[in-house]
Motif scaffolding. Sequence first.
Motif, mmCIF file in Angstrom:
data_model
loop_
_atom_site.group_PDB
_atom_site.id
_atom_site.type_symbol
_atom_site.label_atom_id
_atom_site.label_comp_id
_atom_site.label_asym_id
_atom_site.label_seq_id
_atom_site.Cartn_x
_atom_site.Cartn_y
_atom_site.Cartn_z
ATOM 1 N N SER A 3 0.826 -1.197 0.000
ATOM 2 C CA SER A 3 0.000 0.000 0.000
ATOM 3 C C SER A 3 0.868 1.258 0.000
ATOM 4 C CB SER A 3 -0.894 0.021 1.235
ATOM 5 O OG SER A 3 -1.629 1.233 1.273
ATOM 6 N N GLY A 122 -4.384 6.338 -12.455
ATOM 7 C CA GLY A 122 -4.128 6.408 -11.020
ATOM 8 C C GLY A 122 -4.347 7.810 -10.489
ATOM 9 N N THR A 123 -5.053 7.904 -9.381
ATOM 10 C CA THR A 123 -5.318 9.183 -8.725
ATOM 11 C C THR A 123 -4.744 9.115 -7.321
ATOM 12 O OG1 THR A 123 -7.418 9.313 -9.932
ATOM 13 C CG2 THR A 123 -7.096 10.859 -8.100
ATOM 14 N N LEU A 134 -4.801 9.245 -0.351
ATOM 15 C CA LEU A 134 -5.799 8.547 -1.153
ATOM 16 C C LEU A 134 -5.109 7.997 -2.380
ATOM 17 C CD1 LEU A 134 -9.362 9.484 -2.045
ATOM 18 C CD2 LEU A 134 -7.789 9.148 -3.913
ATOM 19 N N CYS A 135 -5.427 6.772 -2.695
ATOM 20 C CA CYS A 135 -4.877 6.123 -3.881
ATOM 21 C C CYS A 135 -6.016 5.374 -4.542
ATOM 22 C CB CYS A 135 -3.773 5.163 -3.449
ATOM 23 S SG CYS A 135 -3.230 4.029 -4.726
ATOM 24 N N GLU A 136 -6.264 5.687 -5.802
ATOM 25 C CA GLU A 136 -7.322 5.015 -6.543
ATOM 26 C C GLU A 136 -6.771 4.680 -7.923
ATOM 27 O OE1 GLU A 136 -11.873 5.949 -6.475
ATOM 28 O OE2 GLU A 136 -10.869 7.353 -7.815
ATOM 29 N N HIS A 138 -7.551 2.750 -11.599
ATOM 30 C CA HIS A 138 -8.570 2.207 -12.492
ATOM 31 C C HIS A 138 -7.911 1.510 -13.673
ATOM 32 C CE1 HIS A 138 -12.105 5.046 -11.423
ATOM 33 N NE2 HIS A 138 -11.258 5.036 -10.425
ATOM 34 N N ARG A 144 -12.684 8.523 -14.698
ATOM 35 C CA ARG A 144 -12.885 9.049 -13.345
ATOM 36 C C ARG A 144 -13.729 10.308 -13.375
ATOM 37 N NH1 ARG A 144 -6.520 8.937 -12.745
ATOM 38 N NH2 ARG A 144 -6.833 9.182 -14.960
ATOM 39 N N GLU A 148 -16.534 13.333 -7.845
ATOM 40 C CA GLU A 148 -16.237 12.316 -6.838
ATOM 41 C C GLU A 148 -14.908 12.615 -6.153
ATOM 42 O OE1 GLU A 148 -16.297 8.510 -8.805
ATOM 43 O OE2 GLU A 148 -18.434 8.663 -9.253
ATOM 44 N N LEU A 149 -13.941 13.060 -6.924
ATOM 45 C CA LEU A 149 -12.626 13.365 -6.373
ATOM 46 C C LEU A 149 -12.698 14.558 -5.419
ATOM 47 C CD1 LEU A 149 -9.619 12.771 -6.228
ATOM 48 C CD2 LEU A 149 -9.336 14.042 -8.374
ATOM 49 N N LYS A 152 -13.863 13.360 -2.079
ATOM 50 C CA LYS A 152 -12.826 12.586 -1.387
ATOM 51 C C LYS A 152 -11.740 13.503 -0.822
ATOM 52 C CE LYS A 152 -13.744 8.507 -4.129
ATOM 53 N NZ LYS A 152 -13.294 7.627 -5.194
#
Length: 188
Positions: A3, A122-123, A134-136, A138, A144, A148-149, A152
Amino acid sequence: MSSLINAQIKPFKAEAYHNGQFVTVTDNDLKGKWAIVFFYPADFTFVCPTELGDLADHYEEFKKMGVEIYSVSTDTHFVHKAWHDASDTIKKIQFPMVGDPTGRISRDFNVMIEEEGVALRGTFVINPEGQIKLCEIHDLGIGRSAKELIRKVQAAQYVATHKGQVCPASWQPGSETLAPSLDLVGKI
């Protein structure tokens, strides 16, 4: 994959296209404020301009929150300029478009697709201390949403300034938060 949450961003130095100029961006530029590092596969593609255009449309909201956006692809800063000049959607972008032609930054954030030489979507939200909060990530076909971002980032900023508080699912600014305690166990 280990992570990246709470990890310190790794040192980097890269060239970017920003507001009609070529500029150097380093990891130090991300520190001292909230930052979003927004990886995408490539310029002159299909989903990428929809995402970057969406970010550009909400850029002022991010700035009001004290957040700078850095978009990153494995293209060069020269290709970013050419795309900016050629696309009405990309012309709206006012945030730095970072070139990562060696893939080093993409690898450091664990989003590099080695076989293709491009990054996943990747965000990463980074706090002023340079820690990833925060790591998201796709797959390439899943776009994206800037809205939504924003939510967050608002939650991350709230938690950072309200010790002992956490934001429940779908939390919005002004909504109730939770203070984790033994009294809440099994009652939510």
